[in-house]
Design a protein around this motif. Structure first.
Motif, short mmCIF file in Angstrom:
data_model
loop_
_atom_site.label_atom_id
_atom_site.label_comp_id
_atom_site.label_asym_id
_atom_site.label_seq_id
_atom_site.Cartn_x
_atom_site.Cartn_y
_atom_site.Cartn_z
N HIS A 207 -0.11 0.37 8.31
CA HIS A 207 1.23 1.04 8.94
C HIS A 207 2.11 1.14 7.79
O HIS A 207 2.86 2.14 7.58
CB HIS A 207 1.44 0.46 10.10
CG HIS A 207 2.89 1.08 10.62
ND1 HIS A 207 2.92 2.41 11.33
CD2 HIS A 207 4.00 0.64 10.61
CE1 HIS A 207 4.01 2.69 11.60
NE2 HIS A 207 4.72 1.92 11.37
N ALA A 210 1.61 3.48 5.04
CA ALA A 210 2.03 4.67 5.36
C ALA A 210 3.44 4.94 5.31
O ALA A 210 4.07 5.95 4.92
CB ALA A 210 1.37 5.20 6.74
N ALA A 255 -6.46 2.49 3.37
CA ALA A 255 -5.12 3.16 3.43
C ALA A 255 -4.56 3.80 2.09
O ALA A 255 -3.82 4.75 1.95
CB ALA A 255 -4.52 2.17 4.24
N HIS A 259 -2.67 7.36 0.59
CA HIS A 259 -1.23 7.63 0.47
C HIS A 259 -0.82 7.10 -0.99
O HIS A 259 0.27 7.87 -1.19
CB HIS A 259 -0.52 6.47 1.34
CG HIS A 259 -0.98 6.68 2.99
ND1 HIS A 259 -0.16 7.80 3.55
CD2 HIS A 259 -1.61 6.01 3.74
CE1 HIS A 259 -0.81 7.54 4.81
NE2 HIS A 259 -1.35 6.80 5.16
#
Length: 415
Positions: A207, A210, A255, A259
């Motif tokens: 998270h 992001a 991830a 990103h």
């Protein structure tokens, strides 16, 4: 079998109690494991607040394989970092209350990277840099409006002294990009401590990645360094081992591929930070029983270590109850383990399992006390001596020291 020359209870008979024993080989093993859980190329900052003992810090800085950089938030920690052999470019200076005096000292000692908690903090860093005729790299610490994991210490998503509120970054971007004496190098996000399990840690860190990508868009600046924080867990004064993170490497890589598609080329450089995971299981606290009493049917074992020795996290509700080492074949009983201080708050554990029939002079060993020990305790309360701290490695004693406090004349007040 533990080498008898570095066995904590043997050392307690040699150096006295209360006594901390730090096994530097275990700290190096924790460092090796942490790097193994992370994608290749990640950097690790060691958070000095966990334990600034110079021998421990030096062990994390040196040796085979990747080594740790330093994350500090005071000139005292800066002095420890420099004594341990760190150079200014190895150090990240953080914290919400940096004074002009300490900023000047840090810049003067060559510290080149700072975490800025606000626009005004960034301006203060820039003023110190300009006074030294230099420019320093700055990471913007971000207080994300959202979070993923539940943790015992939450550091984002609410009004706090830590970080720039994420929803304000876009409006502040022109000012943040143009503070004299500073270069925006990247972002610093630290949202939790001591994640409850691997899934919680992965959820929070992915998270964070992001959020960082969105903040990069708001800033209009390509990040050169992204510190995604920590949350790596080890028991605190409890039996048990460090957590394992076998899924973390692949989950973080996935991830980052989404990103920050150029991360494998080094844009941005990636970092995490950790204190307790690296230091925690290196330490054993040995304390001596001074008295045993019964009050209204409850037994109290009084020891020479209390919250002045090991109590730094008690105000956060994270200390009680400690556990002590009990031989597997030993009889146990419930009793409260308390310290020597003249306050009812000096309690290390209420009604915990202790060896039965303890007597004055008996030794008790509390495991996993390498982090948040003497320097985060009520060390000067009631004027009792600080504990001895012994560092061991390779079956030998590296050092035996004690923190001493002395009142000295001051010609001018703190800056």
């Amino acid at each position: 079998m533990t080498d008898q020359s570095t066995d904590p209870t043997k050392l307690a008979r040699r150096f006295g109690t209360p006594l901390y024993v730090y096994d530097l080989d275990r700290a190096r093993a924790a460092r090796r494991d942490l790097f193994a859980w992370l994608p290749e190329g990640f950097e690790v900052f060691y958070a000095f607040k966990a334990n600034p003992h110079v021998d421990l810090v030096r062990a994390l800085r040196t040796g085979e394989g990747p080594t740790c950089r330093a994350e500090i938030s005071s000139t005292g920690e800066l002095a420890a970092a420099l004594e341990a052999g760190y150079r200014g470019h190895d150090i990240l200076y953080t914290g919400p209350g940096k004074t002009p005096g300490e900023l000047s000292e840090a810049v003067g000692q060559g510290v080149g990277t700072f975490s800025a908690e606000s626009l005004s903090d960034l301006q203060h860093i820039g003023e110190a840099a300009l006074a030294h005729r230099t420019v320093v790299d700055c990471l913007l610490r971000i207080n994300s409006a959202t979070a993923s994991a539940t943790t015992s210490i939450r550091m984002t998503g609410a009004p706090t002294q830590f970080g720039i509120d994420s929803e304000t970054v876009a409006g502040l971007a022109p000012q943040l990009r143009s503070v004299p004496g500073t270069r925006l190098a990247g972002l610093h996000l630290f949202s939790q401590s001591n994640a409850r399990d691997e899934d919680a840690l992965i959820g929070e860190l992915t998270h964070t990645i992001a959020v960082a990508a969105a903040i990069q868009e708001d800033l209009g600046v390509e990040l050169r360094l992204l510190d995604i924080g920590g949350g790596f867990s080890v028991p605190y004064a409890q039996q048990g081992g460090r957590d394992a993170y076998p899924k973390l490497r692949d989950e973080l890589a996935a991830a980052l591929d989404v990103h920050f598609p150029r991360w494998r080329e080094g844009t941005p450089r990636l970092a995490v930070e950790s204190g307790r995971y690296l230091a925690g299981d290196s330490g054993t606290l040995v304390t001596r029983v001074t008295n045993v009493k019964v009050s209204r049917g409850k037994k109290f074992v009084i020891a020479d270590a209390g919250i002045n020795t090991f109590g730094g996290m008690s105000g956060l509700g994270r200390l009680m109850p400690v556990t002590v080492h009990v031989p597997t074949d030993a009889e146990t009983e419930k009793a409260s383990l308390v310290g020597p201080l003249c306050t009812p708050g000096d309690v290390l554990g209420r009604q915990i399992e202790l060896p039965a029939n303890l007597r004055p002079g008996d030794l008790l060993a509390i495991p996993n006390t390498g982090a948040y020990g003497p320097t985060s305790s009520l060390l000067m309360f009631l004027g009792r001596p600080a504990p001895v701290e012994v560092a061991v490695s390779g079956g030998r004693v590296v050092s035996a020291t004690r923190i001493e406090h002395a009142r000295t004349p001051v010609e001018r007040g703190p800056r």
